[in-house]
Design a protein around this motif. Sequence first.
Motif, PDB file in Angstrom:
ATOM      1  N   ASP A  73       0.680 -50.963  -2.414  1.00  0.00           N
ATOM      2  CA  ASP A  73       1.045 -50.587  -1.049  1.00  0.00           C
ATOM      3  C   ASP A  73      -0.033 -49.672  -0.498  1.00  0.00           C
ATOM      4  O   ASP A  73      -0.422 -48.706  -1.155  1.00  0.00           O
ATOM      5  CB  ASP A  73       2.383 -49.837  -1.040  1.00  0.00           C
ATOM      6  CG  ASP A  73       3.549 -50.790  -1.243  1.00  0.00           C
ATOM      7  OD1 ASP A  73       3.286 -51.954  -1.581  1.00  0.00           O
ATOM      8  OD2 ASP A  73       4.700 -50.360  -1.070  1.00  0.00           O
ATOM      9  N   THR A  74      -0.473 -49.951   0.724  1.00  0.00           N
ATOM     10  CA  THR A  74      -1.633 -49.203   1.207  1.00  0.00           C
ATOM     11  C   THR A  74      -1.287 -48.012   2.084  1.00  0.00           C
ATOM     12  O   THR A  74      -2.081 -47.096   2.213  1.00  0.00           O
ATOM     13  CB  THR A  74      -2.553 -50.121   2.027  1.00  0.00           C
ATOM     14  OG1 THR A  74      -1.788 -50.627   3.125  1.00  0.00           O
ATOM     15  CG2 THR A  74      -3.057 -51.272   1.201  1.00  0.00           C
ATOM     16  N   GLY A  75      -0.122 -48.038   2.711  1.00  0.00           N
ATOM     17  CA  GLY A  75       0.071 -46.964   3.690  1.00  0.00           C
ATOM     18  C   GLY A  75       1.493 -46.481   3.853  1.00  0.00           C
ATOM     19  O   GLY A  75       1.927 -46.217   4.968  1.00  0.00           O
ATOM     20  N   ASN A  76       2.239 -46.349   2.771  1.00  0.00           N
ATOM     21  CA  ASN A  76       3.606 -45.829   2.918  1.00  0.00           C
ATOM     22  C   ASN A  76       3.830 -44.643   1.986  1.00  0.00           C
ATOM     23  O   ASN A  76       4.776 -44.605   1.206  1.00  0.00           O
ATOM     24  CB  ASN A  76       4.639 -46.923   2.672  1.00  0.00           C
ATOM     25  CG  ASN A  76       4.441 -47.587   1.332  1.00  0.00           C
ATOM     26  OD1 ASN A  76       3.480 -47.286   0.640  1.00  0.00           O
ATOM     27  ND2 ASN A  76       5.340 -48.460   0.957  1.00  0.00           N
ATOM     28  N   TYR A  77       2.928 -43.696   2.076  1.00  0.00           N
ATOM     29  CA  TYR A  77       3.040 -42.511   1.227  1.00  0.00           C
ATOM     30  C   TYR A  77       3.351 -41.300   2.101  1.00  0.00           C
ATOM     31  O   TYR A  77       2.866 -41.192   3.215  1.00  0.00           O
ATOM     32  CB  TYR A  77       1.744 -42.313   0.443  1.00  0.00           C
ATOM     33  CG  TYR A  77       1.424 -43.507  -0.427  1.00  0.00           C
ATOM     34  CD1 TYR A  77       2.001 -43.650  -1.678  1.00  0.00           C
ATOM     35  CD2 TYR A  77       0.596 -44.516   0.043  1.00  0.00           C
ATOM     36  CE1 TYR A  77       1.740 -44.766  -2.461  1.00  0.00           C
ATOM     37  CE2 TYR A  77       0.330 -45.642  -0.735  1.00  0.00           C
ATOM     38  CZ  TYR A  77       0.904 -45.757  -1.981  1.00  0.00           C
ATOM     39  OH  TYR A  77       0.664 -46.864  -2.745  1.00  0.00           O
ATOM     40  N   LEU A  79      -8.952 -46.920   3.089  1.00  0.00           N
ATOM     41  CA  LEU A  79      -7.528 -46.843   3.440  1.00  0.00           C
ATOM     42  C   LEU A  79      -7.061 -45.404   3.611  1.00  0.00           C
ATOM     43  O   LEU A  79      -5.937 -45.153   4.028  1.00  0.00           O
ATOM     44  CB  LEU A  79      -6.689 -47.510   2.349  1.00  0.00           C
ATOM     45  CG  LEU A  79      -6.794 -49.034   2.262  1.00  0.00           C
ATOM     46  CD1 LEU A  79      -6.209 -49.538   0.963  1.00  0.00           C
ATOM     47  CD2 LEU A  79      -6.098 -49.676   3.437  1.00  0.00           C
ATOM     48  N   GLY A  80      -7.909 -44.475   3.255  1.00  0.00           N
ATOM     49  CA  GLY A  80      -7.543 -43.064   3.390  1.00  0.00           C
ATOM     50  C   GLY A  80      -6.782 -42.517   2.200  1.00  0.00           C
ATOM     51  O   GLY A  80      -6.292 -41.395   2.249  1.00  0.00           O
ATOM     52  N   LEU A  81      -6.690 -43.279   1.123  1.00  0.00           N
ATOM     53  CA  LEU A  81      -5.911 -42.811  -0.029  1.00  0.00           C
ATOM     54  C   LEU A  81      -6.708 -41.886  -0.932  1.00  0.00           C
ATOM     55  O   LEU A  81      -6.154 -41.202  -1.786  1.00  0.00           O
ATOM     56  CB  LEU A  81      -5.405 -44.006  -0.845  1.00  0.00           C
ATOM     57  CG  LEU A  81      -4.397 -44.880  -0.112  1.00  0.00           C
ATOM     58  CD1 LEU A  81      -4.065 -46.114  -0.927  1.00  0.00           C
ATOM     59  CD2 LEU A  81      -3.123 -44.089   0.161  1.00  0.00           C
TER      60      LEU A  81
END
Lengths: 566, 336
Positions: free
Chosen positions: B189-193, B327-329
């Motif tokens: 998952d790339t963006g649900n943190y 992705l900014g992670l």
Amino acid sequence: MELGFVILAHENLHRVGALVEYLAKQNCAISLHIDAHTPAKESNALRDQFKTNKHVMFTDSIHCEWGRFSLVQASLSAAELLLQKHPNIGHVALISGSCLPIRPIKQFKHFLSRHKATDFIQSVSVEKDKWVQDGLNEERFTLYFPVSWKRNRFTFDKLVQAQRILGVNRQIPTHIEPHTGSQWWCLTGKTLQLIVNDPNRAVNDSYFKHCWIPDESYFQTLVRNHSERIESRSLTFAKFDAQGKPFILYDDHLDAISKSDAFFVRKVWVGADKMYAQLLASDRDKVPMSKVGAKSIDEHFEAALAQRTSGGVGYFNAGRFPGGYAGSRGQTVAPFAVYYGLNDLYPDIVNWLCKSSDMVCHGHLFHRQRVEFATGAKNFLGGLDGNVKIRNRNPYGFLQNLLWNDRENKHCFQFDLRDHQAVRTRLTQDENAHIIVIREGWILKYLAAKKVGKDVPSYARQLQDMERAFLLELEQSSTSASVSTFDLQDVLENPQQILNAATEILGDAPKHALLDMPKMVDLNGVNKALRDLKNAGLTLETVPLAKPAAEKQADKQPRSTPKLVQ
Amino acid sequence: MKFWDQYRLRLERKRRRARSLRKRRELTPAALNVSKIREDDVILFSTVRNEKIRLPFFFEYYRKLGVNHFCFVDNGSDDGTLEYLISQPDVSVWHTTRSYKRAGFGMDWLNGLLGAYAVGHWCLVVDVDEFFVYPHCDTRPIQALTHWLDQSSTRSFGTQLVDTYPKGKISEAHYRPGDNPMTVSDHFDTGNYYYERNRKYGNLWIQGGARQRGFFAGRPAFAPALNKIPLVKWKRGNVFVSSTHNLLPRSLNLVYAHNGGQRASGCLVHTKFLEMFSTKTKEELARKQHYAASREYNSYSKHRGGKNDLWNGQSVKYKDWRQLESLGLMSSGDWA
């Protein structure tokens, strides 16, 4: 001899050895200073390695400390030794033990032969220009710096503060005009002779002894008194990060660094095997001095510096969590639109907005029972889940994620008093939020709900109170969102205005002229509702409409007049 | 932070350290190669139980990164894990059959070993299904990172756990020893943190990802924490508090920039979801040795997936660190 080097080394002497050997093979004179704190075993091994090499000489070791005169002292004594042995040397370059030549020495010599009388040293006037990025600039020359910053940070800072309060202002010797610049230079033998044998040498040294970071100002200042021609740039590539230490170069910089217009780089990581092997290869070809991409490596590091200090908007990770003042802004990645009350006036507004604007139009993202993504799906880009409990755990985080995941597009969503309200405060404080509010929009909500048989006065009061609280919140000083408020009365009389505002809210022109109007909710009941509510004792600003605009033609019933209400 | 709060944390640190020294006595050395550890070595610490199938790739990955020595606590494996570990030249192994739960879910043991062998070293504390991904990890060894951290006067390095999962059923994600698990369990998952701050310890508290939506949708607050600080320059007196989520002293948890910029950070790619997972769940539930009454494993066992267990249309295939950064992670900060 054409070219000599003064090398300051203090660690990783096996790498220094390789560098010295390479330079010596190219017929250069090398004067080495090894820091006194380097383990004796290592420094002796290096001395033994070059014992018989006539090009290599060692000066007495002193302990050099960052920011202090000892670094200048070491450079001076090494330079003196070099000039003693080779009084007619062409150019002398100061480099560090962790520098590497980007271009073959042959090419460097050729370059210098074309600039026989030029001193390459970055030398920027302190008064006229600001070379120092961060920290002390002029005060480097006018205060006393008796303690080391590295070892006694606290005392150092207090001493500077105390001197500022006392107004300490050192007398700068009259023949000195302070200049600063990169520590690494390449001077002609003649200029260096003049600096080393300066009749004022004792005065110079005693003055600079109490300056801050004299290695960036001693030669840079004195060269102005002795040089015939100065080219104010360093031939050694060095960039500094936010902490003021040089960026370190690795194997993966090899391509970019060879495009730079410098001749040396610092500072190279000791484990950069490929870089050492390639740049110290004896059979190196000439590296063209093309201007193309010369600045790419500079830009690479400048971007990194910006990223460290201020970069990044609208997302978080393990290395980024803005708090305090920084946390109150730049939390969402892009401007977005929020419509309060519009959905009750135009039940089909979401579809209409989709058609009339380029925004991604969500429904009620914060609906209590579901998440109405624009796609109608159960999840959204980035794996954002339409689960209400997950959304409610951190509603503003949910919005931040949504905007970040689809940051190519602009977003808008409907929001009203029946939605989950936890996000509201953060919403009003977000400078990216553009909110359109219909004042007394709750009446429409009441109208819609009345059909399901709600208790009239108490439900209406509840809605009215909630809206008042919301409007109060929007008027608070902490509100950074841009809010456009429309009165229900105006909206009903002139709906075109709010529809224009809704499509142009993020600064874009609507896709096409707004000919096709969305269908307004049936307004037949509005006047009756207004009367009922007033009779129930509520204070309303909206008065029953003389002629609801949308119903001009359709309205066949006799018009109600204000008189009836009273 | 009030003096009293600081003092309380100090007491907690002392207490945890004393506990780790006591719990260290539960360990019996099975292979001691710690004398091979040299001055600047990076040491990896881990607790294992029946993970033999994962070990070959685990060693391949971390040796390639440049880890010099491995220290394992084997908690009663019976599938040959212990024998496999003993046969490795750069590994020291301690064995115990005592309770994992009562040793602070293994952290007391590791704190004990860290205090004994890691002082002055950079150490990496990971599970065998976690793969440390840092900026430039494809071109620079871990020593380049630790050298740079040393130069920056930084003593710890933060990461975010990223759960990967296969497309389709987890039980059908076949895995053989030596395979790269990141190519089998290869979506994420790339963006649900979601990010919060833990006031007491100062660390970030990250939740979300596939495990939250897949197994904790009903109780998202109980979803596992994804913030990890696996790389620390160990000093006498340091202790991990809860897994590698946070440490004491508190300053080690401040791995993030709070002024709007970003510091270099990485990810831990967590390849838990492979075919072994379903059998492991049953086993772990029977053992009852996991955090908060094995809440995590309970949720897994109740979960009934359809055609896909965790994969959905939004899942993205894992590539490399640059993908995670875009992705900014994670961030390369100013380590360019």
